[in-house]
Design an enzyme around this catalytic site. Structure first.
Site, PDB file in Angstrom:
ATOM      1  N   LYS A 101      82.586  60.925  19.158  1.00 44.35           N
ATOM      2  CA  LYS A 101      83.470  61.923  20.047  1.00 44.35           C
ATOM      3  C   LYS A 101      82.946  62.893  20.324  1.00 44.35           C
ATOM      4  CE  LYS A 101      88.458  63.169  20.376  1.00 44.35           C
ATOM      5  NZ  LYS A 101      89.471  63.122  19.880  1.00 44.35           N
ATOM      6  N   LYS A 127      83.509  58.541  23.255  1.00 44.90           N
ATOM      7  CA  LYS A 127      84.621  59.038  23.788  1.00 44.90           C
ATOM      8  C   LYS A 127      84.101  60.485  24.135  1.00 44.90           C
ATOM      9  CE  LYS A 127      89.301  60.386  22.534  1.00 44.90           C
ATOM     10  NZ  LYS A 127      90.536  60.426  21.606  1.00 44.90           N
ATOM     11  N   ASP A 152      90.641  59.712  14.441  1.00 46.86           N
ATOM     12  CA  ASP A 152      89.629  60.879  15.132  1.00 46.86           C
ATOM     13  C   ASP A 152      89.126  61.892  14.146  1.00 46.86           C
ATOM     14  OD1 ASP A 152      90.383  59.237  17.128  1.00 46.86           O
ATOM     15  OD2 ASP A 152      90.048  60.838  18.577  1.00 46.86           O
TER      16      ASP A 152
END
Lengths: 306, 292
Positions: A206, A242, A143
């Protein structure tokens, strides 16, 4: 060749039409009025559990805390049979080795934040080293955060290239690109950052780090889902989504699933393509599931602390 | 020139706000003079759920306030209640009391609030003890609030029954989810407005209106409610008692006539306290060499 290729990409990115904020708010409000009956709700709640990236990203994280969370990842509530396990745990690079040991023999994935999370304020060498540390320690997913300062000062090429190089450093690990939408100010920026991330090689986009408010509002998630849809129609490539930060109730999670289903369709309703970044959501979902079965409202006293 | 009559909407009191019921349902209770009291919210189980969430959030901070500060806040309720005498007298009479009964209910209620305000920083001294034990320990027992108390207000009074059971729970550091009298609900909601204007923190008291057959069973089975108090519930009493077993709720039924001045006391506070006993290793207590 690369030059002209990039040129066309940026034309595409800039071509996205401006976002109608009022329209987005109205559309999002409508996702929240769907009536979800008990059977569908139970199924939806289990799906939510299977999509959670159980997260701990605190300065005070210890190996003990991480091991405990990893145990929880595949033993959500042992008193209740037939529960799914969560999709992944999400930790700092220094905790990946510990998580890897704790999750040996399970199919729970390990996601690690990297690239000078959460601010991203460092140089490329250090960011790449951060990614390498996580990948070498055994992370399945990375991430990363984008450089919001560069993005806001208009250096889109810089952001694009950086994501590309991080992607390369990830190897087989899947790359989630955190836009930190709370710092991007407008939905137009969210759209632009989504496009940059996807064209630069993101496997997932995300919303947030969870350190900045507002985080994963439905307006922002909606905007990003539309970007994913347009990208899919243009290239045929599926990108995951996400939302992270601020989704702590079952109700909000179900609203998000409704939204994904109505924009991207059922193909995205799988933890391969949709995740929730959350720490307290799992317990709320468990409490709702038990409420559905027993008929009585539950108390947090009977569930794990975190 | 006279204005149009402006009618008041009676809503719920949850987490320091006055929402309508999420269910959108209402009922129209009629006074014994045949007057419709208003369209009153018919609370649903989800309203109860929301109220419990608010009460849980408020419980820790309320318990942790100093007893003296709780006392000040409870006294503040009496101040504002006193201030709104005319409103309550009018509402009591609208709900069927004679002027004299209304005045009596008002003054008894006011006294009762002041009475329990005074107990806040005193009950723990009276109920606690230092216990003689046959070892080198300083052994003492003190009170802790139970947590969230669910209350079904007595049906036959507009306010005095509700207040007589709310106040001792509050004085002891509990938070409450109360269901007002089904037939006499309007002064309970006006009382909520008093609470909201006093310094009672949001969520410490939550007041719902509606049907006790609908709400009581859900209160009884709710795993996050710690105690259940009511007057006699009649036909549903046994079922409620059984539903309370799952999380070992404390359950008390009060049959007192709360209009009586003597229907108050330390026992109402004590019922909603858990006793915690601590064993503290120490040299001998009370002997000639003891420093204690």
């Amino acid at each position: 060749m690369l030059e002209s290729n990039q040129h066309s990409i940026f034309q595409t990115i800039n071509a996205a039409s401006p976002i109608d904020k009022v329209g987005v708010e109205e559309r999002v409000a409508r996702f929240q009025t769907r009536s979800i009956k008990d059977d569908a709700k139970a199924q939806g709640l289990k799906m939510v559990l299977s999509m959670i990236d159980l997260t701990t990203l605190e300065g005070k994280d210890t190996p003990g805390k991480v091991k405990q969370m990893c145990f929880k990842a595949h033993h959500l509530h042992d008193l209740h049979p037939n529960l799914p396990q969560v999709a992944a745990v999400c930790v700092y690079p220094s905790m990946v080795t510990i998580a890897k040991q704790a999750l040996k023999g399970t199919s729970v994935k390990i996601a690690s934040v990297a690239t000078a999370f959460p601010s991203g304020q460092s140089n490329l060498e250090i960011k790449l080293a951060d990614v390498k540390l996580a990948v070498d320690s055994g992370a399945d997913e990375i991430d990363m955060v984008i450089s919001r300062g560069k993005f806001l000062s208009g250096e889109y090429n810089f952001v694009f290239d950086e994501i590309g190089m991080i992607k390369e450093a990830c190897g087989v690990a899947r790359l989630k690109v955190i836009l930190e939408t709370g710092e991007l100010c407008t939905l137009d920026n969210v759209r632009k950052a989504s496009d940059i991330a996807m064209y630069a090689g993101a496997d997932f986009i995300k919303t947030s780090t969870g350190k900045i408010q507002p985080a994963a509002t439905m307006q922002v998630t909606y905007t990003m889902l539309l970007a994913i849809k347009d990208y899919f129609e243009a290239t045929g490539k599926m990108i995951g989504m996400k939302p992270a930060g601020g989704i702590s109730t079952s109700k909000l999670a179900l609203h998000n699933l409704v939204m994904v289903n109505e924009i991207l369709g059922p193909n995205w309703l799988h933890n391969e393509w949709f995740r929730f970044g959350a720490s307290s959501l799992a317990n709320d979902v468990l409490m709702q599931l038990l409420k559905l079965e027993s008929g009585s409202y539950q108390s947090p006293n009977y569930f794990t602390l975190d | 020139m006279s204005n149009l009559e402006v009618l008041k909407t009676y809503k719920l009191y949850i987490g320091g706000a006055f929402p309508r019921t999420e269910s959108g349902r209402f009922y129209a209770p009629v006074s014994k003079h045949g007057e419709v009291l208003g369209n009153i919210c018919l609370s649903s189980r989800k309203d109860l759920r929301n109220a419990v969430v608010a009460a849980r959030k408020a419980q820790g901070p309320w318990e942790e306030r100093s007893a003296f500060n709780r006392s000040q806040i409870l006294y503040r309720i009496a101040e504002l209640f006193s201030d709104r005498k005319e409103i309550f007298l009018k509402e009591f009479q609208k709900q069927g009391s004679s002027p004299e009964e209304a005045r009596l209910e008002f003054s008894t209620t006011l006294d009762r609030i002041v009475y329990y305000a005074g107990w806040c920083d005193k009950f723990n001294q009276v109920l606690s003890s230092v216990n003689p034990v046959n070892s080198s320990h300083f052994n003492f027992s003190t009170c802790e609030p139970m947590g969230i108390v669910a209350l079904i207000a007595p049906q036959n009074t507009a306010l005095i029954g509700l207040v007589s059971l709310i106040l001792p729970a509050l004085a002891g550091g509990n938070t409450l989810v109360a269901l007002a009298s089904e037939t006499l609900p309007i002064s309970a909601i006006s009382f909520a407005e008093v609470l909201n204007d006093s310094d009672v923190p949001a969520g410490v008291i939550n007041i719902l209106t509606g049907k006790q057959e609908e709400i009581a069973p859900i209160m009884a089975s709710h795993m996050d409610i710690n105690a259940f108090i009511s007057s006699d519930l009649g036909a549903i009493e046994n079922a409620i008692a059984e539903a309370c077993i799952d999380n070992l709720k404390r359950k008390f039924t009060y049959t007192e006539d709360f209009n009586q001045r003597e229907s108050q006391g330390l026992t109402f506070i004590a019922d909603l306290q858990e006793i915690k006993t601590t064993w503290h290793p120490i040299e001998n207590i009370g002997g000639s060499t003891s420093t204690y």
